[in-house]
Design an enzyme around this catalytic site. Structure first.
Site, short mmCIF file in Angstrom:
data_model
loop_
_atom_site.label_atom_id
_atom_site.label_comp_id
_atom_site.label_asym_id
_atom_site.label_seq_id
_atom_site.Cartn_x
_atom_site.Cartn_y
_atom_site.Cartn_z
N CYS A 220 -55.20 64.80 -8.62
CA CYS A 220 -55.94 63.79 -7.86
C CYS A 220 -56.26 62.54 -8.68
O CYS A 220 -56.57 61.50 -8.12
CB CYS A 220 -57.22 64.38 -7.29
N GLN B 245 -59.07 74.94 -5.55
CA GLN B 245 -60.10 73.92 -5.44
C GLN B 245 -61.20 74.36 -4.47
O GLN B 245 -62.37 74.00 -4.64
CB GLN B 245 -59.49 72.59 -4.98
N ARG C 278 -66.14 58.26 10.94
CA ARG C 278 -66.64 58.73 12.24
C ARG C 278 -67.88 57.91 12.59
O ARG C 278 -68.97 58.18 12.08
CB ARG C 278 -66.94 60.23 12.20
N HIS D 197 -58.92 60.86 1.29
CA HIS D 197 -58.50 61.09 -0.09
C HIS D 197 -56.98 61.23 -0.12
O HIS D 197 -56.44 62.34 -0.02
CB HIS D 197 -59.18 62.37 -0.60
N CYS E 139 -62.53 64.55 -9.98
CA CYS E 139 -62.06 65.87 -10.36
C CYS E 139 -60.56 65.95 -10.12
O CYS E 139 -60.02 65.29 -9.22
CB CYS E 139 -62.79 66.96 -9.58
#
Length: 392
Positions: free
Chosen positions: A89, A155, A221, A348, A378
């Site tokens: 990531c 994860q 949202r 993400h 992370c």
């Protein structure tokens, strides 16, 4: 040693899985950001000496060096090379570090760092699932299994471990998720993302342009409520995390143009920010997602700074327990964290998130008239990059 400056930063608006960016091949999507960086800076495209792109799922449409493919899909000349980075990531944050190191060394004067991930067209876990299905084995080597016998690297398990270890109850996670949406809503309505988002034409399923432009993060949202978030099913029975308190699957691309002092003068560009510090740290791969905590402490010590010296922080919201635990461990100010919302609301896009967060951080510092910003996230395998920038 020379300094490294960011002179342009841009990102696409996030697209939901199967949403408004689903019609784009990831190499073409990254090319749109590359072209935007060239246009924003006004430099000669031939002055770019390398393109370094982060991408996690480097298979299928993202295989065979997606960075070079993005260059060939862009307006950059063929003389511009490209290379792809996988630090999970943190891939595009690492791409930024590599670009900064290149210009600081003086071996290059102008480098584009960025990332791309189409989680619609190359679903998460595809690089593992396809070889396993074909009987081609797994990334888990005999040596790894001997060192970590019986361990499942996950994860999801890591997020639950952090929530349990730091005493973070589900209600706190739900409230944090709601705040992420609320901040993203406010930022959107106030135009905070306008200067950083590259409008992208929406393509139909057959790849034809529709004439519509995508410039609004699709994951926000606007009707989010605490009751609605609290009612989402738990990811694991007896756990605390839900899909509502985790980052959204997202399509997107992002990038920054990095130059040194010679590049500033030769190209006639003005800096947005200076790279003040960059580092990366490995940590426990089992809990996996806790690495930003020790990595930030390590980075601040190396930079000779305190957390109180940092005006804004971007800590990736892979799962809500991570930024909550980070705030506790650093004794940091919640009002300075992810001020425009985070990945829970904005999405993400894996390999693109590093420079996506940096783009948002630099623009947020500018809008608020602040000086120092810190970014961390992370990463699979238990790692975390940390970047500190000074707005100029």
């Amino acid at each position: 040693m020379a300094e490294a400056y960011i002179v342009a930063a841009a990102r696409t608006a996030g697209g939901r899985r199967g949403g408004k960016l689903a019609g784009w091949h990831p190499a073409d999507l990254a090319a749109q950001v590359i072209d935007a960086l060239v246009a924003k800076s006004g430099i000669d495209p031939a002055a770019v000496e390398d393109v370094i792109l982060g991408c996690v799922s480097q298979v299928g449409e993202q295989a065979t060096n997606v960075a070079r493919n993005a260059v060939l899909a862009s307006t950059l000349p063929e003389s511009v090379p490209g290379t792809s980075v996988d630090r999970q990531c943190g891939s595009s944050q690492q791409a930024l570090h590599f670009a900064a190191q290149a210009v600081m060394s003086g071996s290059m004067d102008a480098v584009i760092a960025g990332g791309v991930e189409s989680m619609t067209r190359v679903p998460m876990f595809t690089p593992n699932a396809l070889p396993a299905k074909a009987g081609l084995g797994t990334y888990m080597s005999p040596g790894m299994k001997r060192r970590y016998p019986g361990v499942e690297f996950s994860q999801f398990i890591g997020a639950e471990m952090i929530a349990k270890n730091y005493g973070i109850e589900k209600e706190a996670l739900d409230r944090y998720a709601l705040e992420s949406h609320r901040r993203a809503i406010t930022a959107t309505r106030e135009g905070a993302f306008d200067d950083e988002i590259v409008p992208i034409e929406i393509l139909s399923a057959d790849g034809r342009g529709t004439g519509e432009r995508h410039a609004l993060d699709e994951g926000i949202r606007f009707d989010a409520t605490l009751e609605g978030i609290a009612g989402v099913k738990l990811i694991a029975e007896g756990g605390r995390c839900t899909a509502a308190t985790a980052s959204q699957i997202c399509d997107g691309a992002s990038g920054v143009l990095v130059v040194n002092e010679h590049g500033l003068k030769a190209l006639g560009v003005k800096p947005l920010a200076r790279i003040h510090h960059m580092s990366v740290l490995g940590h426990d791969p089992v809990i996996m997602l806790e690495a930003p905590l020790p990595a930030t402490l390590h980075a601040l010590k190396k930079a000779g700074m305190r957390i109180q010296d940092i005006d804004l922080y971007e800590v990736n919201e892979a799962f809500a327990p991570i930024p909550i635990a980070w705030l506790e461990a650093l004794e940091a100010d919640p009002a300075r964290l992810n001020v425009n919302g985070g990945a829970i609301a904005l999405g993400h896009p894996l390999g693109a998130s590093g420079t996506k967060l940096m783009t948002t951080l630099i623009h947020a510092l500018g809008r608020r008239g602040k000086r120092y910003g810190l970014q961390t996230m992370c990463e699979g395998g238990g790692m975390a990059n940390v970047t500190i920038v000074e707005r100029l």
